[in-house]
Motif scaffolding. Structure first.
Motif, mmCIF file in Angstrom:
data_model
loop_
_atom_site.group_PDB
_atom_site.id
_atom_site.type_symbol
_atom_site.label_atom_id
_atom_site.label_comp_id
_atom_site.label_asym_id
_atom_site.label_seq_id
_atom_site.Cartn_x
_atom_site.Cartn_y
_atom_site.Cartn_z
ATOM 1 N N GLU A 15 66.532 -13.673 121.046
ATOM 2 C CA GLU A 15 66.770 -14.844 120.201
ATOM 3 C C GLU A 15 65.473 -15.658 120.089
ATOM 4 N N PRO A 16 65.304 -16.405 119.001
ATOM 5 C CA PRO A 16 64.094 -17.222 118.867
ATOM 6 C C PRO A 16 64.067 -18.334 119.909
ATOM 7 N N THR A 17 62.863 -18.656 120.375
ATOM 8 C CA THR A 17 62.702 -19.728 121.352
ATOM 9 C C THR A 17 61.950 -20.917 120.768
ATOM 10 N N THR A 18 61.251 -20.701 119.644
ATOM 11 C CA THR A 18 60.485 -21.790 119.048
ATOM 12 C C THR A 18 60.335 -21.545 117.554
ATOM 13 N N GLU A 19 59.882 -22.568 116.848
ATOM 14 C CA GLU A 19 59.667 -22.471 115.406
ATOM 15 C C GLU A 19 58.209 -22.765 115.093
ATOM 16 N N LEU A 20 57.676 -22.009 114.141
ATOM 17 C CA LEU A 20 56.316 -22.234 113.670
ATOM 18 C C LEU A 20 56.374 -22.652 112.205
ATOM 19 N N LEU A 21 55.511 -23.591 111.828
ATOM 20 C CA LEU A 21 55.424 -24.070 110.455
ATOM 21 C C LEU A 21 54.140 -23.550 109.821
ATOM 22 N N LEU A 22 54.219 -23.203 108.551
ATOM 23 C CA LEU A 22 53.073 -22.650 107.813
ATOM 24 C C LEU A 22 52.937 -23.393 106.498
ATOM 25 N N ALA A 23 51.704 -23.678 106.099
ATOM 26 C CA ALA A 23 51.469 -24.289 104.795
ATOM 27 C C ALA A 23 50.110 -23.859 104.262
ATOM 28 N N ASP A 24 50.071 -23.531 102.974
ATOM 29 C CA ASP A 24 48.809 -23.329 102.263
ATOM 30 C C ASP A 24 48.530 -24.621 101.517
ATOM 31 N N ILE A 25 47.387 -25.251 101.811
ATOM 32 C CA ILE A 25 47.117 -26.570 101.279
ATOM 33 C C ILE A 25 45.743 -26.642 100.627
ATOM 34 N N ARG A 26 45.620 -27.543 99.666
ATOM 35 C CA ARG A 26 44.344 -27.769 98.983
ATOM 36 C C ARG A 26 43.985 -29.255 99.094
ATOM 37 N N GLY A 27 42.699 -29.519 99.318
ATOM 38 C CA GLY A 27 42.245 -30.901 99.333
ATOM 39 C C GLY A 27 42.162 -31.521 100.704
ATOM 40 N N ALA A 28 42.073 -30.712 101.735
ATOM 41 C CA ALA A 28 41.924 -31.234 103.092
ATOM 42 C C ALA A 28 40.744 -30.546 103.763
ATOM 43 N N ASP A 29 39.921 -31.312 104.424
ATOM 44 C CA ASP A 29 38.762 -30.780 105.142
ATOM 45 C C ASP A 29 39.204 -30.414 106.560
ATOM 46 N N ILE A 30 39.330 -29.113 106.815
ATOM 47 C CA ILE A 30 39.884 -28.653 108.087
ATOM 48 C C ILE A 30 38.899 -27.703 108.764
ATOM 49 N N THR A 31 38.678 -27.913 110.037
ATOM 50 C CA THR A 31 37.838 -27.011 110.823
ATOM 51 C C THR A 31 38.578 -25.690 111.028
ATOM 52 N N PRO A 32 37.955 -24.550 110.678
ATOM 53 C CA PRO A 32 38.637 -23.263 110.859
ATOM 54 C C PRO A 32 38.979 -22.997 112.318
ATOM 55 N N ARG A 33 40.153 -22.500 112.531
ATOM 56 C CA ARG A 33 40.594 -22.035 113.849
ATOM 57 C C ARG A 33 41.221 -20.661 113.619
ATOM 58 N N MET A 34 40.371 -19.660 113.416
ATOM 59 C CA MET A 34 40.806 -18.367 112.895
ATOM 60 C C MET A 34 41.765 -17.635 113.821
ATOM 61 N N THR A 35 41.546 -17.722 115.105
ATOM 62 C CA THR A 35 42.419 -16.998 116.043
ATOM 63 C C THR A 35 43.378 -17.928 116.771
ATOM 64 N N GLY A 36 43.445 -19.182 116.314
ATOM 65 C CA GLY A 36 44.368 -20.128 116.923
ATOM 66 C C GLY A 36 43.717 -20.913 118.041
ATOM 67 N N GLN A 37 44.171 -22.120 118.200
ATOM 68 C CA GLN A 37 43.671 -22.988 119.276
ATOM 69 C C GLN A 37 44.857 -23.486 120.089
ATOM 70 N N VAL A 38 44.844 -23.183 121.371
ATOM 71 C CA VAL A 38 45.914 -23.630 122.252
ATOM 72 C C VAL A 38 45.608 -25.050 122.699
ATOM 73 N N LEU A 39 46.547 -25.956 122.448
ATOM 74 C CA LEU A 39 46.401 -27.359 122.797
ATOM 75 C C LEU A 39 47.424 -27.743 123.857
ATOM 76 N N ALA A 40 47.322 -28.961 124.326
ATOM 77 C CA ALA A 40 48.215 -29.396 125.401
ATOM 78 C C ALA A 40 49.683 -29.315 124.996
ATOM 79 N N ASN A 41 49.972 -29.621 123.743
ATOM 80 C CA ASN A 41 51.378 -29.672 123.309
ATOM 81 C C ASN A 41 51.736 -28.621 122.271
ATOM 82 N N GLY A 42 50.893 -27.596 122.141
ATOM 83 C CA GLY A 42 51.242 -26.559 121.178
ATOM 84 C C GLY A 42 50.045 -25.730 120.772
ATOM 85 N N MET A 43 50.122 -25.165 119.567
ATOM 86 C CA MET A 43 49.073 -24.298 119.053
ATOM 87 C C MET A 43 48.883 -24.591 117.577
#
Length: 495
Positions: free
Chosen positions: A170-198
């Motif tokens: 069974e699923p244990t968590t949910e992931l959200l995905l969005a393709d967006i335009r107009g935001a300056d975002i630092t690439p995190r190509m392989t994902g970045q693990v943070l204190a409260n998520g990824m």
């Protein structure tokens, strides 16, 4: 019969299967409940193995300019595919919608019948056929075919109506995905693990970025509609401290880490392929690629049965070969989920795996795993290094002109590659000429010769995998031909 085969689902797996069937001359109808393509793209490229598959069918020129890379990862830990050799390069930057358009055009060029706005409601099978009930804008219809293939995704109605169990976690968590335009975002190509998520971020070109967020403790939901972009922006700010709420959302979606594998890939005249057979966390884009490989494995086998060239038992090898691939797929994506989505408790595992990555055998093993290059089927013929493996791309001199093995596989037929100009061998294969191309060839360079591992002849299935090799195979050529291509055609039946 309305068709020899009905395929439910016009995604990558369904379209790849329809193309393989049409290439072999089988008539097929593809049904999809959507009235038109959504344009959404979960996948953003394809693996080395899928690149090879598209090459062997001559599809690569249909794509926009292909950008290849040796960059990969395993659960967020960087992985260089170059460890597998110079040709091991994945394709990046090709949205799944483009791949689907290429496959759809291929199917239509081959005369395939694709019907959007046709939702399958129910099915009933007997000894001779499968009947499906369909809802269209004009009302309900019934269609009948010899075989039905469910390529209708993780919530497959074909699988459900056929009574095929779908066990897993069974699923244990949910992931959200969005393709967006107009935001300056630092690439995190392989994902970045943070204190409260990824969080993950990848530039898609033309000022568009894809962001993926997993917030620790996010309860999985059974959504009936995509999430709002405000959900994505709020979660991104909570995790990174950056506000992206001003961006334009092109596409928003949600998915979970559930992992399930169909108990059977075949029940009678109903078969499953792609996400209808397996669902998992989309780690490294393996889902679409495995689905296409499912379809290519099934296509030539189902076509041979439909033509009457091979017995129905050939279809059982589809389950035997691909169910094990699905099992391994779930194992490696679940392992990656623990690495990329786990919290501080997963850090020791990340540290140990990072240490192991310093050893080339480990890098080679994991690179082959995520690239699909580790697949080797049990063809029961012996221990020759090529048996059950995909034939490496070889440059050869065939029919007095330069060629390569990818080009020899373009027609979607079997290939007997005679590398020793052996007339006795060719006579032994004479009765299968209607299904197998018998090609006398010689390697053109030392690298091709080395790739053959001493083989003087190889029998290659239409999907590119080696079913027999000489010397070093347990049984003779006619036995292998009969097993994979059906009984020989009598000489008095030859035209």
């Amino acid at each position: 019969m309305d068709a020899s085969a009905i395929v439910v689902g016009a995604g990558p797996a369904g379209l790849a299967l329809a193309g393989e069937l049409r290439l072999a001359g089988a008539d097929v109808v593809v049904l999809d409940r959507l009235t038109a393509r959504s344009g959404e793209s979960r996948g953003l490229g394809f693996t080395v193995r899928t690149l090879e598959t598209f090459d062997q069918r001559g599809l690569l020129p249909r794509f926009p300019q292909l950008q290849t890379t040796t960059r990969g990862h395993f659960g967020g830990i960087p992985l260089d595919l170059a460890v597998l050799g110079g040709q091991a390069r994945a394709v990046q930057g090709i949205p799944q919608s483009v791949t689907e358009k290429v496959l759809e055009d291929w199917v239509r060029d081959l005369g395939g019948d694709i019907r959007f706005g046709h939702e399958m409601l129910d099915l009933k099978q007997d000894e001779d056929s499968v009947q499906v009930r369909i809802r269209t804008a004009g009302g309900e219809q019934h269609l009948r075919a010899r075989y039905l293939v469910g390529a209708d995704g993780g919530r497959s109605r074909v699988r459900e109506r056929a009574g095929i169990a779908f066990p897993g976690s069974e699923p244990t968590t949910e992931l959200l995905l969005a393709d967006i335009r107009g935001a300056d975002i630092t690439p995190r190509m392989t994902g970045q693990v943070l204190a409260n998520g990824m969080v993950m971020a990848a530039p898609l070109g033309d000022g568009v970025n894809r962001v993926i967020i997993c917030e620790r403790g996010a309860e999985p939901r059974r959504r009936t509609a995509p999430p709002l972009f405000s959900e994505v922006a709020e979660a991104w700010k909570r995790l990174t401290g950056t506000d992206i709420s001003h961006a334009e959302a092109i596409w928003v979606s949600a998915f979970t880490d559930t992992a399930r594998l169909a108990e059977q890939y075949r029940r009678g005249r109903v078969l499953l392929t792609g996400d209808a057979a397996h669902v998992h966390l989309p780690a490294g884009g393996q889902g679409m690629n495995t689905s296409i490989q499912d379809a290519v494995n099934l296509g030539w086998k189902l076509a041979a049965v439909l033509r009457g060239a091979a017995p129905e038992s050939l279809l059982d090898t589809y389950h035997t070969e691909r169910h094990e691939v699905g099992r391994q797929l779930l194992a490696n994506t679940q392992a990656q989920a623990r690495l990329i989505l786990g919290g501080e408790e997963a850090q020791p595992i990340r540290d140990v795996l990072t240490e192991l990555m310093a050893h080339e055998p480990v890098r080679r093993h994991l690179a082959a795993k995520v690239s699909g290059l580790d697949i080797r089927y049990d063809v029961g013929a012996g221990a020759h290094p090529l048996l059950g493996a995909r034939l490496p791309r070889l440059t050869v001199l065939a029919r007095d002109r330069p060629s390569d093995t990818a080009a020899l596989l373009r027609p979607g037929r079997g290939v007997l590659l005679d590398l020793d100009d052996n007339p006795w061998l060719r006579r032994r294969a004479f009765g299968w000429r209607d299904r197998v191309d018998i090609v006398t060839a010689s390697p053109r360079d030392p690298q091709s010769l080395e790739s053959l591992a001493g083989a003087t002849a190889v029998l290659v299935r239409p999907d590119g995998y080696v079913a027999w090799a000489a010397p070093g195979t347990r049984y003779d050529l006619p036995t292998a031909l009969n097993r994979w291509f059906g009984p020989a055609r009598a000489r008095n039946q030859e035209k």
